[in-house]
Design an enzyme around this catalytic site. Sequence first.
Site, PDB file in Angstrom:
ATOM      1  N   GLU A  89       0.812  -1.216   0.000  1.00  0.00           N
ATOM      2  CA  GLU A  89       0.000   0.000   0.000  1.00  0.00           C
ATOM      3  C   GLU A  89       0.844   1.264   0.000  1.00  0.00           C
ATOM      4  O   GLU A  89       2.032   1.244   0.354  1.00  0.00           O
ATOM      5  CB  GLU A  89      -0.979  -0.011   1.153  1.00  0.00           C
ATOM      6  CG  GLU A  89      -0.344  -0.273   2.497  1.00  0.00           C
ATOM      7  CD  GLU A  89      -1.383  -0.395   3.603  1.00  0.00           C
ATOM      8  OE1 GLU A  89      -2.125  -1.393   3.614  1.00  0.00           O
ATOM      9  OE2 GLU A  89      -1.435   0.497   4.440  1.00  0.00           O
ATOM     10  N   CYS A 109       7.327  -7.036   6.609  1.00  0.00           N
ATOM     11  CA  CYS A 109       8.547  -6.495   7.196  1.00  0.00           C
ATOM     12  C   CYS A 109       9.019  -7.429   8.306  1.00  0.00           C
ATOM     13  O   CYS A 109       8.215  -7.921   9.084  1.00  0.00           O
ATOM     14  CB  CYS A 109       8.285  -5.102   7.772  1.00  0.00           C
ATOM     15  SG  CYS A 109       9.756  -4.355   8.479  1.00  0.00           S
ATOM     16  N   CYS A 113       8.544  -4.437  14.785  1.00  0.00           N
ATOM     17  CA  CYS A 113       8.181  -3.394  15.763  1.00  0.00           C
ATOM     18  C   CYS A 113       6.797  -3.722  16.310  1.00  0.00           C
ATOM     19  O   CYS A 113       5.872  -4.007  15.549  1.00  0.00           O
ATOM     20  CB  CYS A 113       8.187  -2.011  15.115  1.00  0.00           C
ATOM     21  SG  CYS A 113       9.758  -1.631  14.329  1.00  0.00           S
ATOM     22  N   LEU A 212      12.616   6.335  15.959  1.00  0.00           N
ATOM     23  CA  LEU A 212      13.295   6.163  17.250  1.00  0.00           C
ATOM     24  C   LEU A 212      12.350   5.592  18.309  1.00  0.00           C
ATOM     25  O   LEU A 212      12.603   4.529  18.871  1.00  0.00           O
ATOM     26  CB  LEU A 212      13.886   7.507  17.696  1.00  0.00           C
ATOM     27  CG  LEU A 212      14.754   7.475  18.940  1.00  0.00           C
ATOM     28  CD1 LEU A 212      16.002   6.636  18.742  1.00  0.00           C
ATOM     29  CD2 LEU A 212      15.145   8.889  19.366  1.00  0.00           C
ATOM     30  N   CYS A 330      -0.232   2.173   9.122  1.00  0.00           N
ATOM     31  CA  CYS A 330       0.509   1.604   8.011  1.00  0.00           C
ATOM     32  C   CYS A 330       0.314   0.085   7.975  1.00  0.00           C
ATOM     33  O   CYS A 330       0.504  -0.588   8.979  1.00  0.00           O
ATOM     34  CB  CYS A 330       1.969   1.965   8.211  1.00  0.00           C
ATOM     35  SG  CYS A 330       3.060   1.086   7.159  1.00  0.00           S
TER      36      CYS A 330
END
Length: 340
Positions: A89, A109, A113, A212, A330
């Site tokens: 996307e 990915c 995270c 970060l 996202c």
Amino acid sequence: MKNIFGITLKNLEDFFIENNDKKFRATQLYEFLYKKRIYNLDNMPNIGNKNKELLKNNFDFSFIKMKKKQEDQDVKKYLFELKDGNFIESVLMYHDYGISICVSSQVGCNMGCKFCESGRLKKVRNLEAYEIVEQILLIEADIKERISHVVVMGIGEPFDNYDNLKDFIKIVNCNKGIDIGARHITVSTCGLIPGIQRFMEDFKEINLAISLHAPNDKIRNQIMPINKVYKIKDLFKILKEYEKKTNRRITFEYIMLEDINDSKECAKELANLVKGLNCYINLIPYNETENIEYKRSKKVQILSFYDILKKNNINVTIRKEFGGKVDAACGQLRANQMGR
Ligand code: SF4
């Protein structure tokens, strides 16, 4: 067969030279593709029949498919289907200063995270350069306008796909290609130090953003597993080198997660951490999703965090919120498409 939209001008020039022709043929073809946006070789009068055959026999001119679009006032979110049936996307945002697009660089990915919808779906593969370029071409065709800014911050870790990222940047930044200025291109990484090292050698003018999201190793280890490999101290060591070498301002992205990284102590620690670096911090109110337990920090907490950074003379902004109505986190559109 390689897709033409992943071929840099230099590689296309080399191709014509290898085929006993002149290198300016590459510029001619680039003009059609990127300036006139003509993609059918039969509609390119300046290209001779012999070269049309040569190009048809060596390159694929096809596109990925736009499958879905969700719109809100100042944001459009696009779902694309790749030739192998995978989905990615991109997000388009209208700002006062122009139109930006956030592109994906991988299918899924592997960085894991904890707050990220994209990271829940493991990496299937890297995107090829043409699959990143075509996100821009198709969205520009959809909105019938040119995009002014590109951010590589969608699904994927760009430095985990460095070679394709490199070709993508060359094509987007090339004045005969998509022609978006270096200062308007930003690559965002979760902190892959070898990637930052390569990037500062290859692209001194392109902006670097660091996800970060924590002011110390304890919190960062908890929410970003990559920190166990590249610790904050080592990350900041390379960022100091980056600053020296490029003279560029670094952006730090900091997603505000309730009771995780949004305390006053965290703000003070963050101010100390970045002190002395030419940087600015972008505080991002978290987009909650039903699959992830983290909560968005309260507004008052975000404002107090902001004030502490300001009082410490740190450049800081709170990101304007986009896309509450359009599966904004996202990776959310893709996750929904895949029924997860
Ligand atoms: S935040 Fe970025 S690097 Fe982390 S899992 Fe999500 S896409 Fe990957």
